[in-house]
Design a protein around this motif. Structure first.
Motif, PDB file in Angstrom:
ATOM      1  N   ILE A   5       0.862  -1.179   0.000  1.00 11.81           N
ATOM      2  CA  ILE A   5       0.000   0.000   0.000  1.00 11.81           C
ATOM      3  C   ILE A   5       0.899   1.229   0.000  1.00 11.81           C
ATOM      4  N   ASP A   6       0.355   2.336  -0.450  1.00 13.74           N
ATOM      5  CA  ASP A   6       1.161   3.547  -0.618  1.00 13.74           C
ATOM      6  C   ASP A   6       1.694   4.071   0.715  1.00 13.74           C
ATOM      7  N   LYS A   7       2.759   4.843   0.628  1.00 15.46           N
ATOM      8  CA  LYS A   7       3.400   5.427   1.810  1.00 15.46           C
ATOM      9  C   LYS A   7       2.395   6.143   2.712  1.00 15.46           C
ATOM     10  N   ASP A   8       1.559   6.992   2.141  1.00 18.38           N
ATOM     11  CA  ASP A   8       0.650   7.801   2.953  1.00 18.38           C
ATOM     12  C   ASP A   8      -0.741   7.201   3.076  1.00 18.38           C
ATOM     13  N   THR A   9      -0.871   5.921   2.738  1.00 23.26           N
ATOM     14  CA  THR A   9      -2.099   5.169   3.012  1.00 23.26           C
ATOM     15  C   THR A   9      -1.849   4.314   4.249  1.00 23.26           C
TER      16      THR A   9
END
Length: 350
Positions: free
Chosen positions: A160-164
């Motif tokens: 999952i993305d860094k800021d998710t």
């Protein structure tokens, strides 16, 4: 890969006999390109290249336009031929263990479930060789498996993305890795996300299309109508709460493409709240009053990232052969911004 420009994949590779220390690129600018400084142009075209790295290459005379070195102020024109030689960034192939805090939701002999905090990169890559979730996993578990093509990402079968924020599934051995990877390939894993999006959605829906990297900005995913430019993607979404100018939705992934939910919601005119990459960090819906603007800015400060949380995860256990399901609460930053919107919506109804 530079879609929509004259591009030969071999030109992204080094010619035979070239030094292993350099990367070679060639770009033919498309006919519709407007005048733009070459440093800004290359920032949009070259993935994972910092401004400093591009600037240093220009200063060293390693960026040529029509076979001549140029300065950073040079304005790119249609049909310019740009050739670039850049040193490879230094990179260790070894993943170093680091004692970093991680929240483990579940663990057994085959797998573990981590509730990843927003802001933590999942695996090492350019600019992020330390401080990642994989560095923490290697420290805690020492031996984690890899699959072919998954070098540097031990134990990971998805990301999952860094800021998710939210749930991430990790395998602890080759058996689990293989069986879980198959379930992801077959799209039989259940994954549901909570997202706060701009706009007043009125009905549930499904978004489909081919998703691939934008030709204008390599950091962004775009939607296309042909498989030559992207991979098939499917997101189902369900409305949970309508809060005037934003809507809380649940997204269920049928496929798992890079930035899938973020790109899908942008494509239907409802970007994620405070998603800078996809334009959600501006006031897209609402009033023109200064008080409202300040309210939204306060929400941005409470939730300084895209409003996306991987809430639930379900799959067949590779050894037990039973379906297991995990759920997690919204993190405090997401909850704080959501509560603020709820109060705002309630006040408008009074």
């Amino acid at each position: 890969m530079l879609e929509n420009e004259e591009y030969n994949e071999e030109e992204f590779n080094e010619p035979e006999g070239a030094s292993d220390l350099y990367e070679h690129f060639r770009i033919v600018v498309d006919k519709g390109q407007s005048l733009l400084r070459i440093d800004k142009f290359l920032m949009n075209r070259l993935e994972n290249f910092s401004r400093n790295r591009i600037q240093n290459s220009i200063d060293a005379g390693n960026v040529l336009v029509n076979e001549k070195p140029v300065k950073a102020s040079y304005k790119v024109k249609p049909l310019d031929e740009i050739s670039i030689v850049m040193p490879h960034p230094p990179r260790d192939t070894e993943v170093y263990p680091e004692d970093l805090p991680i929240e483990i939701v579940y663990e057994d002999n085959d797998l573990l479930i981590v509730n990843k905090a927003a802001g933590m990169v999942v695996h090492p890559g350019y600019g992020n060789y330390t401080g990642t979730l994989v560095n923490a996993l290697v420290y805690h578990f020492q031996q984690l498996p890899t699959l072919p093509g998954n070098d540097g990402r031990p134990g990971l079968v998805h990301r999952i993305d860094k800021d998710t924020s939210g749930l991430l599934l990790i395998s602890k051995n080759e058996w689990a890795m293989t069986h879980l990877a198959r379930q992801f390939f077959d799209h039989s894993i259940t994954r549901k996300y909570l997202a706060l999006v701009w706009g007043d959605l009125t009905e549930d829906g499904t978004i489909t299309g081919y998703i691939g990297r934008s030709a204008k900005d390599r950091r962004v995913q775009d939607m296309f109508d042909t498989e030559e430019k992207g991979k098939w993607s499917v997101t189902h979404y369900r409305i949970l709460e309508r809060l005037n100018y934003v809507t809380l939705i649940e997204c269920e992934l049928e496929t798992g493409r890079t930035h899938q939910i973020r790109a899908h919601m942008k494509s239907i005119g409802h970007p994620l709240f405070n998603d800078e990459t996809y334009g959600g960090n501006k006031i897209l819906k609402g009033t023109v009053f200064g008080k409202y603007k300040q309210f939204v800015e306060n929400c941005f400060e409470l939730l300084p990232r895209q409003a996306l949380h991987a809430k639930t995860l379900g799959f067949i256990h590779p050894t037990k052969k039973e379906y297991i399901h995990f759920d997690t609460e919204l993190p405090s930053d997401f909850k704080a911004a959501l509560d603020k919107w709820r109060k705002y919506a309630a006040q408008r109804e009074e």
